[in-house]
Design a protein around this motif. Structure first.
Motif, PDB file in Angstrom:
ATOM      1  N   SER A  20       0.708  -1.349   0.131  1.00  0.00           N
ATOM      2  CA  SER A  20       0.059  -0.038  -0.248  1.00  0.00           C
ATOM      3  C   SER A  20       0.561   1.034  -0.070  1.00  0.00           C
ATOM      4  N   ALA A  21       2.337   0.527   0.319  1.00  0.00           N
ATOM      5  CA  ALA A  21       2.925   2.626   1.157  1.00  0.00           C
ATOM      6  C   ALA A  21       3.421   2.940  -0.761  1.00  0.00           C
ATOM      7  N   HIS A  22       4.180   1.814  -1.530  1.00  0.00           N
ATOM      8  CA  HIS A  22       3.915   2.118  -2.493  1.00  0.00           C
ATOM      9  C   HIS A  22       2.979   2.124  -3.470  1.00  0.00           C
ATOM     10  N   TYR A  23       2.171   1.668  -3.382  1.00  0.00           N
ATOM     11  CA  TYR A  23       0.918   1.976  -4.167  1.00  0.00           C
ATOM     12  C   TYR A  23       0.557   3.181  -4.300  1.00  0.00           C
ATOM     13  N   CYS A  24       0.430   4.054  -2.970  1.00  0.00           N
ATOM     14  CA  CYS A  24       0.288   5.456  -2.327  1.00  0.00           C
ATOM     15  C   CYS A  24       0.893   6.171  -3.068  1.00  0.00           C
ATOM     16  N   MET A  25       2.325   6.306  -2.823  1.00  0.00           N
ATOM     17  CA  MET A  25       3.113   7.258  -3.570  1.00  0.00           C
ATOM     18  C   MET A  25       2.773   7.472  -5.485  1.00  0.00           C
ATOM     19  N   VAL A  26       2.503   6.068  -5.767  1.00  0.00           N
ATOM     20  CA  VAL A  26       2.704   6.294  -7.462  1.00  0.00           C
ATOM     21  C   VAL A  26       1.965   6.950  -7.364  1.00  0.00           C
ATOM     22  N   ARG A  27       0.428   6.651  -7.397  1.00  0.00           N
ATOM     23  CA  ARG A  27      -0.556   7.202  -7.031  1.00  0.00           C
ATOM     24  C   ARG A  27      -0.391   8.735  -7.050  1.00  0.00           C
ATOM     25  N   ALA A  28      -0.077   9.238  -6.092  1.00  0.00           N
ATOM     26  CA  ALA A  28       0.677  10.655  -5.305  1.00  0.00           C
ATOM     27  C   ALA A  28       1.889  11.101  -6.772  1.00  0.00           C
ATOM     28  N   LEU A  29       2.353  10.146  -7.226  1.00  0.00           N
ATOM     29  CA  LEU A  29       3.143  10.828  -8.389  1.00  0.00           C
ATOM     30  C   LEU A  29       2.591  10.963  -9.605  1.00  0.00           C
ATOM     31  N   SER A  30       1.676   9.946  -9.986  1.00  0.00           N
ATOM     32  CA  SER A  30       1.030  10.333 -11.321  1.00  0.00           C
ATOM     33  C   SER A  30      -0.323  12.033 -11.405  1.00  0.00           C
ATOM     34  N   LEU A  31      -0.056  12.212 -10.064  1.00  0.00           N
ATOM     35  CA  LEU A  31      -1.394  13.497 -10.063  1.00  0.00           C
ATOM     36  C   LEU A  31      -0.476  14.564  -9.810  1.00  0.00           C
ATOM     37  N   ALA A  32       0.971  14.433  -9.380  1.00  0.00           N
ATOM     38  CA  ALA A  32       1.215  15.621  -9.042  1.00  0.00           C
ATOM     39  C   ALA A  32       3.114  15.655  -9.336  1.00  0.00           C
ATOM     40  N   ASP A  33       3.667  16.812  -9.671  1.00  0.00           N
ATOM     41  CA  ASP A  33       5.584  16.165  -9.777  1.00  0.00           C
ATOM     42  C   ASP A  33       5.925  16.012  -8.704  1.00  0.00           C
ATOM     43  N   ALA A  34       7.066  15.807  -8.926  1.00  0.00           N
ATOM     44  CA  ALA A  34       8.060  15.606  -8.187  1.00  0.00           C
ATOM     45  C   ALA A  34       8.566  15.805  -6.871  1.00  0.00           C
ATOM     46  N   SER A  35       8.189  17.569  -7.318  1.00  0.00           N
ATOM     47  CA  SER A  35       9.098  18.130  -6.184  1.00  0.00           C
ATOM     48  C   SER A  35       7.820  18.419  -5.590  1.00  0.00           C
ATOM     49  N   VAL A  36       6.666  18.055  -5.944  1.00  0.00           N
ATOM     50  CA  VAL A  36       5.307  18.538  -4.813  1.00  0.00           C
ATOM     51  C   VAL A  36       5.240  16.731  -3.866  1.00  0.00           C
ATOM     52  N   VAL A  37       5.222  15.621  -3.935  1.00  0.00           N
ATOM     53  CA  VAL A  37       6.006  14.977  -3.809  1.00  0.00           C
ATOM     54  C   VAL A  37       7.065  14.376  -3.290  1.00  0.00           C
ATOM     55  N   VAL A  38       8.059  14.704  -3.720  1.00  0.00           N
ATOM     56  CA  VAL A  38       9.478  14.129  -2.287  1.00  0.00           C
ATOM     57  C   VAL A  38       9.687  14.995  -1.573  1.00  0.00           C
ATOM     58  N   PRO A  39       9.234  16.180  -1.791  1.00  0.00           N
ATOM     59  CA  PRO A  39       9.041  17.118   0.358  1.00  0.00           C
ATOM     60  C   PRO A  39       7.950  16.649   0.709  1.00  0.00           C
ATOM     61  N   LEU A  40       6.715  16.071   0.488  1.00  0.00           N
ATOM     62  CA  LEU A  40       5.297  15.657   0.904  1.00  0.00           C
ATOM     63  C   LEU A  40       5.930  14.129   2.560  1.00  0.00           C
ATOM     64  N   ASP A  41       7.143  13.324   0.778  1.00  0.00           N
ATOM     65  CA  ASP A  41       7.952  11.754   1.767  1.00  0.00           C
ATOM     66  C   ASP A  41       8.810  12.197   2.641  1.00  0.00           C
ATOM     67  N   PHE A  42       8.635  13.795   3.004  1.00  0.00           N
ATOM     68  CA  PHE A  42       9.954  13.993   3.702  1.00  0.00           C
ATOM     69  C   PHE A  42       9.278  14.026   5.548  1.00  0.00           C
ATOM     70  N   LEU A  43       7.999  14.282   5.227  1.00  0.00           N
ATOM     71  CA  LEU A  43       7.402  13.844   6.641  1.00  0.00           C
ATOM     72  C   LEU A  43       7.501  12.476   7.310  1.00  0.00           C
ATOM     73  N   ARG A  44       7.762  11.525   6.441  1.00  0.00           N
ATOM     74  CA  ARG A  44       8.235  10.181   7.232  1.00  0.00           C
ATOM     75  C   ARG A  44       8.834  10.459   8.365  1.00  0.00           C
ATOM     76  N   LEU A  45       9.814  11.205   8.910  1.00  0.00           N
ATOM     77  CA  LEU A  45      10.839  11.808   9.752  1.00  0.00           C
ATOM     78  C   LEU A  45      10.043  11.971  11.027  1.00  0.00           C
ATOM     79  N   PRO A  46       9.636  13.013  10.867  1.00  0.00           N
ATOM     80  CA  PRO A  46       8.943  13.780  12.576  1.00  0.00           C
ATOM     81  C   PRO A  46       8.235  12.915  12.654  1.00  0.00           C
ATOM     82  N   LEU A  47       7.367  12.274  11.939  1.00  0.00           N
ATOM     83  CA  LEU A  47       6.320  11.486  11.868  1.00  0.00           C
ATOM     84  C   LEU A  47       6.498  10.001  13.123  1.00  0.00           C
ATOM     85  N   ILE A  48       7.630   9.800  11.876  1.00  0.00           N
ATOM     86  CA  ILE A  48       8.176   8.083  12.625  1.00  0.00           C
ATOM     87  C   ILE A  48       9.051   8.870  13.845  1.00  0.00           C
TER      88      ILE A  48
END
Length: 308
Positions: free
Chosen positions: A218-246
């Motif tokens: 599900s993690a990889h599926y969600c990320m692929v769907r996100a990349l299909s809707l927005a540029d990597a410049s939007v998606v990748v910074p959101l992925d960095f939120l994994r660090l403070p969240l964890i």
């Protein structure tokens, strides 16, 4: 456009939750199960899910033309998985995720070595920042470093090579084909060593095992769907939120504290990733502009100048 970004952010929220849930599930199970057994059960559950999907959409997607590359890719990817699962059980969750963020930097290096991609000063700066960040987090010589941190670093290195081979496979094979071979090949890699120390799961442990098996997909599926809707410049910074969240999850569930060295090192690693991302985006825009100019030049009607 704004609507697409909002939906992409929602998909990335799903990815962040999936990654965090998988980390917690692995931590909860690690006291009773070995790493190889967890990887084997994860692959088995994932194989069932992917097989069900392929039965619905068609098995014609599964091709054997790149089977050797699939085997090579999954051998190194299994090493990355092992490093991640092993480290989750022994060191703070935030440290595992911070070291994992070096994967794009290792991928960049392997892309230069194996795919003949060009190395630039910007990429060198990104790599230097990432390596410096790792040194700050591990602080070799300043304190006793847990061996699991180096296992995770080796896992990130393996992930980098795996991602490079995945990029090569994606040119001809579908994502479902790649995922199917991932589960099929990695199942015996975990199962064979696991049988020597196999522990029969209790009924209360199966929910956590199912979480491990499902969230990886599900993690990889969600990320692929996100990349299909927005540029990597939007998606990748959101992925960095994994660090403070964890980090918050680790503090709330396991009383894990984050020191200034982890924050500084993680910041350097993420800065390197962002620099490389912005450079790639600028390069792609330049290439698209050149292609557009060339296309317009080819289709423009030629003029014949005459003198009267």
């Amino acid at each position: 456009m704004r609507h697409s970004v909002v939906i992409a952010a929602a998909w990335m929220a799903g990815a962040l939750i999936s990654f965090s849930a998988m980390a917690v599930a692995v931590r909860e199970l690690s006291a009773d199960f070995g790493t190889f057994q967890l990887l084997a059960i994860r692959s088995f559950i994932g194989l069932l899910v992917i097989s069900a999907i392929l039965t619905r959409v068609g098995w014609t997607q599964v091709s054997v033309r790149n089977i050797k590359t699939h085997f090579a890719r999954n051998l190194v990817h299994f090493g990355g998985q092992f490093g991640w699962f092993y480290a989750i059980a022994l060191i703070p969750l935030a440290a595992v995720f911070a070291i994992e963020f070096t994967v794009p930097l290792w991928t960049m290096i392997f892309a230069v070595l194996l795919l003949n991609e060009r190395i630039s000063a910007t990429r060198l700066l990104a790599i230097a920042l990432g390596i410096t960040g790792v040194v700050v987090i591990l602080r070799p010589g300043w304190s006793v470093v847990h061996p699991a941190a180096f296992v995770m670093l080796s896992g990130a290195f393996a992930y980098g090579l795996s991602h490079t081979l995945t990029k090569k496979l994606a040119e001809q094979d579908t994502p479902l084909c790649i995922l199917f071979y991932m589960m099929l090949i990695q199942l015996p890699l975990g199962l064979v060593p696991a049988v020597f120390n196999w522990v029969t799961p209790a009924a209360a442990q199966w929910p956590w095992l199912i979480v491990v098996g499902i969230t990886g997909l599900s993690a990889h599926y969600c990320m692929v769907r996100a990349l299909s809707l927005a540029d990597a410049s939007v998606v990748v910074p959101l992925d960095f939120l994994r660090l403070p969240l964890i980090a918050l999850v680790g503090y709330a569930l396991y009383s894990e504290r984050v020191d200034e060295f982890l924050v500084l090192g993680a910041g350097l690693i993420m800065a390197g990733n962002l620099i490389n991302l912005l450079w790639e985006q600028k390069r792609n825009q330049s290439l698209q502009l050149v292609q557009q100019v060339n296309t317009n030049s080819d289709t423009r009607p030629s003029r014949r100048w005459t003198f009267r």
